[in-house]
Design a protein around this motif. Structure first.
Motif, PDB file in Angstrom:
ATOM      1  N   UNK A 111      -8.490 -65.445  -4.402  1.00 53.31           N
ATOM      2  CA  UNK A 111      -9.705 -65.917  -5.083  1.00 53.31           C
ATOM      3  C   UNK A 111     -10.698 -64.776  -5.273  1.00 53.31           C
ATOM      4  N   UNK A 112     -11.151 -64.591  -6.453  1.00 48.84           N
ATOM      5  CA  UNK A 112     -12.114 -63.529  -6.691  1.00 48.84           C
ATOM      6  C   UNK A 112     -12.970 -63.887  -7.875  1.00 48.84           C
ATOM      7  N   UNK A 113     -13.484 -62.894  -8.574  1.00 48.10           N
ATOM      8  CA  UNK A 113     -14.384 -63.130  -9.693  1.00 48.10           C
ATOM      9  C   UNK A 113     -13.745 -63.958 -10.807  1.00 48.10           C
ATOM     10  N   UNK A 114     -12.416 -63.876 -10.934  1.00 47.67           N
ATOM     11  CA  UNK A 114     -11.768 -64.578 -12.037  1.00 47.67           C
ATOM     12  C   UNK A 114     -11.426 -66.022 -11.681  1.00 47.67           C
ATOM     13  N   UNK A 115     -11.909 -66.497 -10.517  1.00 47.64           N
ATOM     14  CA  UNK A 115     -11.498 -67.815 -10.071  1.00 47.64           C
ATOM     15  C   UNK A 115     -11.930 -68.930 -11.029  1.00 47.64           C
ATOM     16  N   UNK A 116     -12.947 -68.658 -11.854  1.00 47.78           N
ATOM     17  CA  UNK A 116     -13.401 -69.710 -12.771  1.00 47.78           C
ATOM     18  C   UNK A 116     -12.288 -70.119 -13.737  1.00 47.78           C
ATOM     19  N   UNK A 117     -11.396 -69.179 -14.073  1.00 46.16           N
ATOM     20  CA  UNK A 117     -10.305 -69.542 -14.972  1.00 46.16           C
ATOM     21  C   UNK A 117      -9.279 -70.444 -14.276  1.00 46.16           C
ATOM     22  N   UNK A 118      -9.148 -70.234 -12.966  1.00 51.10           N
ATOM     23  CA  UNK A 118      -8.086 -70.946 -12.255  1.00 51.10           C
ATOM     24  C   UNK A 118      -8.584 -72.191 -11.543  1.00 51.10           C
ATOM     25  N   UNK A 119      -9.892 -72.293 -11.332  1.00 48.53           N
ATOM     26  CA  UNK A 119     -10.412 -73.363 -10.496  1.00 48.53           C
ATOM     27  C   UNK A 119     -11.507 -74.135 -11.219  1.00 48.53           C
ATOM     28  N   UNK A 120     -11.132 -74.988 -12.156  1.00 50.26           N
ATOM     29  CA  UNK A 120     -12.159 -75.759 -12.856  1.00 50.26           C
ATOM     30  C   UNK A 120     -12.910 -76.661 -11.887  1.00 50.26           C
ATOM     31  N   UNK A 121     -14.206 -76.766 -12.115  1.00 46.11           N
ATOM     32  CA  UNK A 121     -15.016 -77.614 -11.238  1.00 46.11           C
ATOM     33  C   UNK A 121     -15.006 -79.028 -11.794  1.00 46.11           C
ATOM     34  N   UNK A 122     -14.335 -79.920 -11.097  1.00 45.58           N
ATOM     35  CA  UNK A 122     -14.314 -81.307 -11.558  1.00 45.58           C
ATOM     36  C   UNK A 122     -14.956 -82.231 -10.528  1.00 45.58           C
ATOM     37  N   UNK A 123     -14.700 -81.986  -9.292  1.00 43.91           N
ATOM     38  CA  UNK A 123     -15.223 -82.875  -8.247  1.00 43.91           C
ATOM     39  C   UNK A 123     -15.272 -82.092  -6.953  1.00 43.91           C
ATOM     40  N   UNK A 124     -15.919 -82.673  -5.971  1.00 47.06           N
ATOM     41  CA  UNK A 124     -16.038 -81.961  -4.701  1.00 47.06           C
ATOM     42  C   UNK A 124     -14.683 -81.606  -4.102  1.00 47.06           C
ATOM     43  N   UNK A 125     -13.675 -82.438  -4.336  1.00 47.22           N
ATOM     44  CA  UNK A 125     -12.383 -82.125  -3.736  1.00 47.22           C
ATOM     45  C   UNK A 125     -11.671 -80.981  -4.457  1.00 47.22           C
ATOM     46  N   UNK A 126     -12.233 -80.522  -5.539  1.00 49.56           N
ATOM     47  CA  UNK A 126     -11.727 -79.283  -6.149  1.00 49.56           C
ATOM     48  C   UNK A 126     -12.461 -78.073  -5.610  1.00 49.56           C
ATOM     49  N   UNK A 127     -13.483 -78.278  -4.839  1.00 54.70           N
ATOM     50  CA  UNK A 127     -14.353 -77.185  -4.417  1.00 54.70           C
ATOM     51  C   UNK A 127     -14.140 -76.828  -2.951  1.00 54.70           C
ATOM     52  N   UNK A 128     -13.943 -77.824  -2.109  1.00 51.55           N
ATOM     53  CA  UNK A 128     -13.965 -77.591  -0.660  1.00 51.55           C
ATOM     54  C   UNK A 128     -12.562 -77.441  -0.083  1.00 51.55           C
ATOM     55  N   UNK A 129     -12.372 -76.421   0.741  1.00 51.76           N
ATOM     56  CA  UNK A 129     -11.085 -76.202   1.419  1.00 51.76           C
ATOM     57  C   UNK A 129     -11.317 -75.911   2.896  1.00 51.76           C
ATOM     58  N   UNK A 130     -10.316 -76.244   3.696  1.00 46.75           N
ATOM     59  CA  UNK A 130     -10.303 -75.854   5.111  1.00 46.75           C
ATOM     60  C   UNK A 130      -9.104 -74.929   5.294  1.00 46.75           C
ATOM     61  N   UNK A 131      -9.332 -73.784   5.925  1.00 46.95           N
ATOM     62  CA  UNK A 131      -8.190 -72.925   6.235  1.00 46.95           C
ATOM     63  C   UNK A 131      -8.330 -72.366   7.645  1.00 46.95           C
TER      64      UNK A 131
END
Ligand code: AR6
Length: 203
Positions: A16-36
């Motif tokens: 994940x880096x600056x280009x993440x906007x192309x790969x990670x569209x913001x649709x809902x909170x479950x597209x945003x939050x991760x646990x690792x």
């Protein structure tokens, strides 16, 4: 939040880096939050959040790991910041780290604050997450990874910490003025107890 999946794909997150906007569209909170479960010093996100102390001059735990990986220049920049209050956050460059910026926040020492007032630890921990997110957005960061603030040396119980952290992040993301600002929020844990706590809070 009840539908947020547990993310186990470390390799995709590490890219994940600056280009993440192309790969990670913001649709809902479950597209945003991760646990690792990962070493936060190796994440290629826009910014990582350090569990610092009020001096901002380094220490043990994740703070020590971040300062070792960033190199001497980090402590030199931190020295100019003249410390940080508990519950507040300040930003620096990341130097030799693979992220762009480091947000330094100072969590509460659980027992010390609890003895002053049982409500203080949670209020201060929530403030750490809120202020870190505010500072990140002010600096145009779109991806952020949090260490589990206060859950190590400062002794904050993991379940209580995860509950406050997730709720505060959700509150921030749901504010109208913050919609679309952050594409990825990662709760980066190191120990199994914190992973289990987050998995209980975020099914
Ligand atoms: N990556 C991600 N998380 C980590 C890493 C790492 N490389 N290393 C440790 N953790 P702590 P605190 C986790 O003790 O409780 C310092 O001396 C760790 O498992 O680092 O806020 C500061 O200078 C735990 O879940 O921070 C302060 O004096 C979490 O990071 C004091 O410790 C936080 O543990 C702050 O104490």
């Amino acid at each position: 939040l009840s539908e947020i999946p547990t993310v186990s794909s470390l390799y995709s997150l590490a890219r994940l880096g600056k280009t993440s906007s192309e790969r990670t569209p913001v649709r809902a909170l479950n597209n945003i939050i991760s646990i690792i479960r990962y070493d936060i010093t190796r994440l290629e996100v826009d910014c990582i959040v350090n569990a610092a102390n009020r001096s901002l001059l380094g220490g043990g735990g994740v703070d020590g790991a971040i300062h070792r990986a960033a190199g001497r220049q980090l402590v030199e920049e931190c020295a100019d910041l003249e410390g940080c209050d508990v519950g507040d956050a300040k930003v620096t460059s990341a130097y030799d780290l693979p992220c762009e910026k480091v947000v330094h926040t100072v969590g509460p020492v659980y027992d010390t604050e609890f003895h002053k007032d049982p409500r203080r630890p949670e209020a201060l921990l929530r403030s750490c997450y809120r202020r870190s997110l505010e500072v990140a957005v002010e600096n145009d960061m779109t991806s952020i990874a949090f260490a589990a603030i206060s859950t190590g040396i400062y002794g904050y119980p993991s379940i209580k910490a995860a509950t406050a952290a997730v709720d505060e992040v959700r509150n921030f993301l749901e504010l109208p003025q913050n919609k679309g600002k952050l594409e990825r929020v990662i709760f980066c844990n190191f120990e199994q107890k914190d992973v289990l706590a987050y998995e209980r809070v975020i099914p």
